[in-house]
Design a protein around this motif. Sequence first.
Motif, PDB file in Angstrom:
ATOM      1  N   GLN A 169       0.825  -1.206   0.000  1.00 11.05           N
ATOM      2  CA  GLN A 169       0.000   0.000   0.000  1.00 11.05           C
ATOM      3  C   GLN A 169       0.863   1.261   0.000  1.00 11.05           C
ATOM      4  OE1 GLN A 169      -2.667  -0.582   3.434  1.00 11.05           O
ATOM      5  NE2 GLN A 169      -4.354  -0.838   1.977  1.00 11.05           N
ATOM      6  N   TRP A 170       0.314   2.305  -0.670  1.00  9.40           N
ATOM      7  CA  TRP A 170       0.953   3.613  -0.638  1.00  9.40           C
ATOM      8  C   TRP A 170       0.414   4.407   0.549  1.00  9.40           C
ATOM      9  CZ3 TRP A 170       4.974   5.694  -3.166  1.00  9.40           C
ATOM     10  CH2 TRP A 170       5.479   4.992  -4.262  1.00  9.40           C
ATOM     11  N   VAL A 171       1.344   5.016   1.286  1.00  9.46           N
ATOM     12  CA  VAL A 171       0.998   5.715   2.523  1.00  9.46           C
ATOM     13  C   VAL A 171       1.426   7.178   2.410  1.00  9.46           C
ATOM     14  CG1 VAL A 171       1.365   5.845   5.011  1.00  9.46           C
ATOM     15  CG2 VAL A 171       1.279   3.607   3.873  1.00  9.46           C
ATOM     16  N   ARG A 172       0.539   8.067   2.820  1.00  6.75           N
ATOM     17  CA  ARG A 172       0.893   9.472   3.037  1.00  6.75           C
ATOM     18  C   ARG A 172       0.848   9.719   4.541  1.00  6.75           C
ATOM     19  NH1 ARG A 172       0.835  14.483   0.106  1.00  6.75           N
ATOM     20  NH2 ARG A 172       0.241  13.258  -1.713  1.00  6.75           N
ATOM     21  N   LEU A 173       1.971  10.092   5.102  1.00 11.99           N
ATOM     22  CA  LEU A 173       2.061  10.398   6.528  1.00 11.99           C
ATOM     23  C   LEU A 173       2.321  11.887   6.673  1.00 11.99           C
ATOM     24  CD1 LEU A 173       2.154   9.394   9.469  1.00 11.99           C
ATOM     25  CD2 LEU A 173       4.621   9.051   9.175  1.00 11.99           C
TER      26      LEU A 173
END
Length: 518
Positions: free
Chosen positions: A257-261
């Motif tokens: 999964q691609w994550v934006r933190l």
Amino acid sequence: MQRTLLEEKKKRNIPVICVFVAIACLLVLMGFLDTFVLKRPEAGPPNPPAASVPLKAPELPTGAEVPQALNMGMPGAPISVTDLQATHSTAPEKHFTLTAEAASLALDHGAPVQAWTFNGSAPGPTLRVRQGDMVVVTLINHLSFGVTIHWHGVSVPNADDGVAGVTQNAVKPGQSYTYRFLAKDAGTYWYHSHQFSYTETTGGLYGMLIVDPASPQVHDDVDSSVTLHDWNGANNQTLLAINTTTGTVKTNARAGQWVRLRVLNSSSDQHTVTLLGAPFMVAALDGHDVNAPQWLNQTPLPIGAAQRYDLRFQMPRTGAVTLVTSANNRQYQSAPAVVLGQGTVPGKLPAVSTHWFNLDTYGQPAPDPITTKSHFDVNYGITLNNHMGDSLGRMGMVYTLNGKVFPQTGMIMLKEGQLVKMHLDNQSDLIHPIHLHGHVFTVLTHNGHALTGSPIHLDTINIQPHDSYDIAFLANNPGIWMLHCHNLLHANWGMDMMVMYDISTPYSIGRATGNFPD
């Protein structure tokens, strides 16, 4: 019978018994008698943890230099800040209520921390809207002193900037106030009180505002946000928390999964963070996208007070990704931390790399409306420094702009449509995160050298000791705006000034009104 035998032994050998009694008394004092003949009583409940320092309601300084009613507007100007409001539109409305109230926070370290909160938590609720929405927020004050809400980094109309004594009066106990503004720009922003900012924001009156893009350019499977905040714990010990814990924040994320933190520093000091477990990129700074960001690997990220980083990465096939912090810029620490995916904070943490994130060269160049070659209508030079002195009748360390403390710092005078350039020169040994209200600026140069990477657009520039920056912006948002250091102690002790269009205001700062915006 047992007693008779003991008495006879005593008669036969009194000296021996005296020695034994003396030894026993000594053992009692040393806490070891249970090893011999006595059984120590069962332990009672443990002593409660030491309570954190109680919060004291903010108060105006009492010196003779405190203004009675200082008006920051232009006398006789044709337009008032009260006229500068969001126009009515057909945009979808998103309504929120934020109630300022006191609460006790556990923070997982054992001792409760007393806080001022929005809706009972600090950080307060994350407000999430879509680009193009009309944001309507009602502030209700259940505290014993005045508060406001400033929308940090958001280009709001001046009437909604939330600066006590400049764009509104502080909302008094038992009163309410409604903010209304269009979410023009997507990105990561935040909100906090701008009445006695040093005590009220530090004390817990802050939260995040996220504006999702109307047309996303990338897809994020997981979008998570965290806030770094320093709390004053027991014995005046500083406690760094992430969200509401000094321990570990767990976030669900699956392999691939691609994550934006999104990371916000709501404290007044710079912090250092990095990601372990996967390469990552800095996708945005202060809510504004970076062009063609490169991959980083365990690169230290210095995040100044009020700044935001959007980090993007893809979850690895196995293991977790961890956001860690450093207390000394030499070694990362196991807590507080953020763990994304299945796993825990690594048992062995790396040293802080000597190759730090550098916004001067990060990303790739791209066309931008403002460059070093632009024609600037106005040029201002501002020096940042500190020395022992007087601020509003208080003697101590003062923090200066061009050698002066607020309200003697003067004003930057603008006209709508001007292209404005500022040279910010930090002549001190301290870090100064300088924030401009109501505008987004372009970073042009660092220590005299033009940036060579992506165009960098910020609302807060984190200036290291003896560094300088040239920044520039278009004067496209009329009003009375603050320019100040977001180390809020520095702002409280003088490092503030006003950026002025030809605008008046009915509000005043000082004893007569109780307004004090730091």
